[in-house]
Write an enzyme that holds these catalytic residues in place. Structure first.
Site, PDB file in Angstrom:
ATOM      1  CE  LYS A   1     -35.174 -18.006 -35.500  1.00 39.42           C
ATOM      2  NZ  LYS A   1     -35.946 -16.535 -36.029  1.00 39.42           N
TER       3      LYS A   1
ATOM      4  CD  GLU B   1     -33.117 -22.474 -27.427  1.00 43.29           C
ATOM      5  OE1 GLU B   1     -32.641 -23.515 -27.649  1.00 43.29           O
ATOM      6  OE2 GLU B   1     -33.533 -22.225 -26.147  1.00 43.29           O
TER       7      GLU B   1
ATOM      8  CB  THR C   1     -33.107 -17.223 -30.903  1.00 39.56           C
ATOM      9  OG1 THR C   1     -33.319 -17.915 -29.576  1.00 39.56           O
ATOM     10  CG2 THR C   1     -32.452 -18.161 -31.597  1.00 39.56           C
TER      11      THR C   1
ATOM     12  CE1 TYR D   1     -36.197 -21.074 -33.565  1.00 35.50           C
ATOM     13  CE2 TYR D   1     -34.922 -21.120 -31.834  1.00 35.50           C
ATOM     14  CZ  TYR D   1     -35.774 -20.265 -32.569  1.00 35.50           C
ATOM     15  OH  TYR D   1     -36.104 -19.239 -32.199  1.00 35.50           O
TER      16      TYR D   1
HETATM   17  P1  NDP Z   1     -44.475 -17.416 -32.993  1.00 33.74           P
HETATM   18  O1  NDP Z   1     -44.013 -18.727 -33.043  1.00 33.74           O
HETATM   19  O2  NDP Z   1     -45.234 -17.025 -32.122  1.00 33.74           O
HETATM   20  O3  NDP Z   1     -44.745 -16.339 -34.490  1.00 33.74           O
HETATM   21  C1  NDP Z   1     -43.858 -17.125 -35.528  1.00 33.74           C
HETATM   22  C2  NDP Z   1     -44.511 -16.494 -36.904  1.00 33.74           C
HETATM   23  O4  NDP Z   1     -43.853 -16.886 -38.056  1.00 33.74           O
HETATM   24  C3  NDP Z   1     -46.427 -17.073 -37.111  1.00 33.74           C
HETATM   25  O5  NDP Z   1     -47.023 -16.032 -37.282  1.00 33.74           O
HETATM   26  C4  NDP Z   1     -45.970 -17.930 -38.423  1.00 33.74           C
HETATM   27  O6  NDP Z   1     -47.156 -18.070 -39.172  1.00 33.74           O
HETATM   28  C5  NDP Z   1     -44.841 -17.328 -39.019  1.00 33.74           C
HETATM   29  N1  NDP Z   1     -44.310 -18.399 -39.842  1.00 33.74           N
HETATM   30  C6  NDP Z   1     -43.809 -19.440 -39.853  1.00 33.74           C
HETATM   31  N2  NDP Z   1     -43.558 -20.010 -41.128  1.00 33.74           N
HETATM   32  C7  NDP Z   1     -43.448 -19.136 -41.826  1.00 33.74           C
HETATM   33  C8  NDP Z   1     -43.318 -19.017 -43.313  1.00 33.74           C
HETATM   34  N3  NDP Z   1     -42.913 -19.774 -44.199  1.00 33.74           N
HETATM   35  N4  NDP Z   1     -43.874 -17.822 -44.048  1.00 33.74           N
HETATM   36  C9  NDP Z   1     -44.034 -16.809 -43.558  1.00 33.74           C
HETATM   37  N5  NDP Z   1     -44.489 -16.810 -41.944  1.00 33.74           N
HETATM   38  C10 NDP Z   1     -44.213 -17.915 -41.347  1.00 33.74           C
HETATM   39  O7  NDP Z   1     -42.968 -16.569 -32.318  1.00 33.74           O
HETATM   40  P2  NDP Z   1     -42.542 -15.314 -31.616  1.00 33.74           P
HETATM   41  O8  NDP Z   1     -43.424 -14.448 -32.105  1.00 33.74           O
HETATM   42  O9  NDP Z   1     -42.524 -15.978 -30.315  1.00 33.74           O
HETATM   43  O10 NDP Z   1     -41.271 -14.827 -32.103  1.00 33.74           O
HETATM   44  C11 NDP Z   1     -40.913 -14.365 -33.019  1.00 33.74           C
HETATM   45  C12 NDP Z   1     -39.517 -14.403 -33.651  1.00 33.74           C
HETATM   46  O11 NDP Z   1     -38.400 -14.264 -32.727  1.00 33.74           O
HETATM   47  C13 NDP Z   1     -39.380 -15.897 -34.193  1.00 33.74           C
HETATM   48  O12 NDP Z   1     -38.608 -15.800 -35.154  1.00 33.74           O
HETATM   49  C14 NDP Z   1     -38.559 -16.513 -32.959  1.00 33.74           C
HETATM   50  O13 NDP Z   1     -37.851 -17.687 -33.559  1.00 33.74           O
HETATM   51  C15 NDP Z   1     -37.869 -15.600 -32.488  1.00 33.74           C
HETATM   52  N6  NDP Z   1     -37.443 -15.691 -31.285  1.00 33.74           N
HETATM   53  C16 NDP Z   1     -38.373 -15.845 -30.295  1.00 33.74           C
HETATM   54  C17 NDP Z   1     -38.281 -15.914 -28.974  1.00 33.74           C
HETATM   55  C18 NDP Z   1     -39.142 -15.752 -27.846  1.00 33.74           C
HETATM   56  O14 NDP Z   1     -38.932 -16.105 -26.504  1.00 33.74           O
HETATM   57  N7  NDP Z   1     -40.535 -15.828 -28.191  1.00 33.74           N
HETATM   58  C19 NDP Z   1     -36.784 -15.713 -28.336  1.00 33.74           C
HETATM   59  C20 NDP Z   1     -35.962 -15.360 -29.398  1.00 33.74           C
HETATM   60  C21 NDP Z   1     -36.123 -15.452 -30.650  1.00 33.74           C
HETATM   61  P3  NDP Z   1     -48.624 -19.050 -38.611  1.00 33.74           P
HETATM   62  O15 NDP Z   1     -49.201 -17.872 -37.766  1.00 33.74           O
HETATM   63  O16 NDP Z   1     -49.268 -18.766 -39.849  1.00 33.74           O
HETATM   64  O17 NDP Z   1     -48.232 -20.068 -38.215  1.00 33.74           O
HETATM   65  P1  GDP Z   2     -36.920 -22.779 -25.833  1.00 32.91           P
HETATM   66  O1  GDP Z   2     -35.989 -22.041 -24.810  1.00 32.91           O
HETATM   67  O2  GDP Z   2     -37.071 -21.800 -26.828  1.00 32.91           O
HETATM   68  O3  GDP Z   2     -36.773 -24.148 -26.177  1.00 32.91           O
HETATM   69  O4  GDP Z   2     -38.328 -22.490 -25.161  1.00 32.91           O
HETATM   70  P2  GDP Z   2     -39.440 -23.693 -24.630  1.00 32.91           P
HETATM   71  O5  GDP Z   2     -40.424 -22.774 -23.781  1.00 32.91           O
HETATM   72  O6  GDP Z   2     -40.134 -24.568 -25.483  1.00 32.91           O
HETATM   73  O7  GDP Z   2     -38.482 -24.706 -23.663  1.00 32.91           O
HETATM   74  C1  GDP Z   2     -37.860 -23.935 -22.474  1.00 32.91           C
HETATM   75  C2  GDP Z   2     -37.239 -25.227 -21.779  1.00 32.91           C
HETATM   76  O8  GDP Z   2     -38.332 -25.807 -21.008  1.00 32.91           O
HETATM   77  C3  GDP Z   2     -36.497 -26.179 -22.511  1.00 32.91           C
HETATM   78  O9  GDP Z   2     -35.410 -26.363 -21.651  1.00 32.91           O
HETATM   79  C4  GDP Z   2     -37.306 -27.479 -22.622  1.00 32.91           C
HETATM   80  O10 GDP Z   2     -36.633 -28.565 -22.523  1.00 32.91           O
HETATM   81  C5  GDP Z   2     -38.095 -27.147 -21.239  1.00 32.91           C
HETATM   82  N1  GDP Z   2     -39.278 -28.166 -21.119  1.00 32.91           N
HETATM   83  C6  GDP Z   2     -39.642 -28.958 -20.084  1.00 32.91           C
HETATM   84  N2  GDP Z   2     -40.857 -29.369 -20.477  1.00 32.91           N
HETATM   85  C7  GDP Z   2     -41.131 -28.876 -21.509  1.00 32.91           C
HETATM   86  C8  GDP Z   2     -42.492 -29.061 -22.211  1.00 32.91           C
HETATM   87  O11 GDP Z   2     -43.380 -29.729 -21.972  1.00 32.91           O
HETATM   88  N3  GDP Z   2     -42.666 -27.970 -23.197  1.00 32.91           N
HETATM   89  C9  GDP Z   2     -41.723 -27.218 -23.682  1.00 32.91           C
HETATM   90  N4  GDP Z   2     -41.922 -26.447 -24.824  1.00 32.91           N
HETATM   91  N5  GDP Z   2     -40.537 -27.277 -22.970  1.00 32.91           N
HETATM   92  C10 GDP Z   2     -40.300 -27.808 -21.755  1.00 32.91           C
END
Ligand code: NDP
Ligand code: GDP
Length: 339
Positions: free
Chosen positions: A153, A127, A125, A149
């Protein structure tokens, strides 16, 4: 028929990736952890729930992972499972590390021992760049993580790279910048803004409470990013790639565009640490300390030159279009999942 195992199948990326791989003719296995929440709304929304073979697998349970790997013998594993919300990682740093860092090591160990020729994708990520050493960030930008987080990662990233080097495994890390869609989790800022604004429009909510509106993010469209994951594992050499749009926008811009699109243009006021925005005299947006983070990533902007050159990957959905797609689908989703 190629077999792919996707962890995090119920998440945003898991759902879109499963759809893509099914369309490409894969047999898709979804690793699903046991949960009292029986909702598969994302898979149902994409109409693919019945086409996926779900297997119970939790990244916390090593023997469980071994059993699944031995049984399925996947050609490709996409590790998308994570405690993926930065804010929660400050409250649950141990759980976050167990899943996001050690969970990846458990998977890699199981693959090394029982199916070492499997191609492995790790969801790294942007992040990890944290308080970034340069703008834009590319694959050579040093990591400087500022949340539990992001730290978890970074471990996962380096251990994946290490297993590639040490054991010649086909491991790739996608350093993905924020990517959004109608299927994004409600806790993330884009989805929260769109969901609340649509509800305000239809008198289902009163106002949006928000944290730091000056943070800048590089927001892309999730279906395009999962295609990049597939390209990485289907290139002849394993490597790590940034996927991004190379544009950056503030949270405030995202709010402005969303409310403007819905016919509620905002006027902002700031006094004594409180930020408020009004439309036609009505208070619709207000800052709340609850949503600020103990340490913040101020600006992310990704340079995807390498992915473009080597994988021929390029994003086409940019900021305005992304917001439009999310708003247009939101009402259907609110009806589907009742949130
Ligand atoms: P989500 O939060 O939508 O999905 C994460 C999934 O992980 C959920 O289905 C959750 O299951 C599952 N999970 C959590 N804990 C466990 C565990 N202990 N064992 C098995 N499964 C588990 O994330 P996204 O789809 O948005 O992201 C996918 C990946 O990409 C993540 O690793 C995220 O950190 C990474 N990422 C995402 C970005 C983004 O902008 N979306 C950017 C960069 C990286 P359940 O549904 O049961 O809670
Ligand atoms: P991130 O980049 O993975 O942390 O994705 P988020 O969507 O959670 O947050 C993106 C940015 O929005 C971060 O800088 C947060 O601090 C900012 N932010 C401001 N207000 C909010 C809020 O109400 N919820 C979340 N999730 N983020 C917020």
């Amino acid at each position: 028929m190629k077999k792919a195992l996707i962890t995090g199948i119920r998440g945003q990326d898991g759902a879109y990736l499963a759809k893509l791989l099914l369309d490409l003719g894969y047999q898709v296995y979804g690793a699903d952890r046991r949960s009292s929440d029986s909702s598969y709304w994302r898979l149902e929304y994409l109409k693919i729930k019945d086409k996926i073979k779900l297997v119970y697998m939790d990244l916390l349970e090593y023997s469980n992972i071994i059993d699944v790997i031995k049984e399925i013998k996947p050609d490709e594993v996409y590790n998308l499972a994570a405690q993926s919300f930065v804010q929660v990682s400050f409250n649950q740093p141990l759980l976050t590390s167990e899943v996001n860092a050690l969970g990846v090591l458990r998977l890699l160990e199981a693959l090394k021992l029982y199916k070492p020729d499997t191609k492995f994708y790790q969801a790294s990520t942007s992040e990890m760049f944290g308080i970034a050493k340069e703008v834009p960030q590319n694959e050579n930008t040093p990591f400087n993580p500022v949340s539990p987080y992001a730290v978890s990662k970074v471990f996962a990233h380096y251990i994946t790279v290490n297993y590639r080097l040490a054991y010649n495994m086909f491991n790739c890390c996608g350093i993905l910048f924020n990517h959004e869609s109608p299927l994004r989790g409600l806790e993330f800022v884009t989805k929260k803004i769109v969901n609340t604004a649509v509800k305000i429009k239809y008198n289902l909510a009163e106002k949006l409470l928000i944290g730091n509106i000056y943070a800048k993010r590089d927001w892309g469209y999730a279906p395009e990013y999962v295609y990049g994951m597939y390209l990485m594992l289907n290139h002849d050499k394993p490597d790590d790639y940034v996927l991004a749009t190379n544009e950056t926008h503030t949270v405030k811009e995202f709010i402005d565009k969303t409310f403007e699109y819905l016919g509620m243009p905002l006027k902002w006021e700031e006094d004594n640490d409180k930020i408020r925005a009004y439309s036609q005299g009505k208070l619709l947006v207000e800052s709340s300390l609850e949503f600020y983070r103990p340490s913040e990533v101020p600006i992310l902007k990704g340079d995807y030159t390498k992915a473009k050159k080597i994988l021929n990957w390029e994003p086409t959905t940019k900021f305005d279009k992304l917001i439009e797609i999310m708003i247009n689908e939101e009402f259907n989703i609110i009806k589907l999942i009742n949130v």
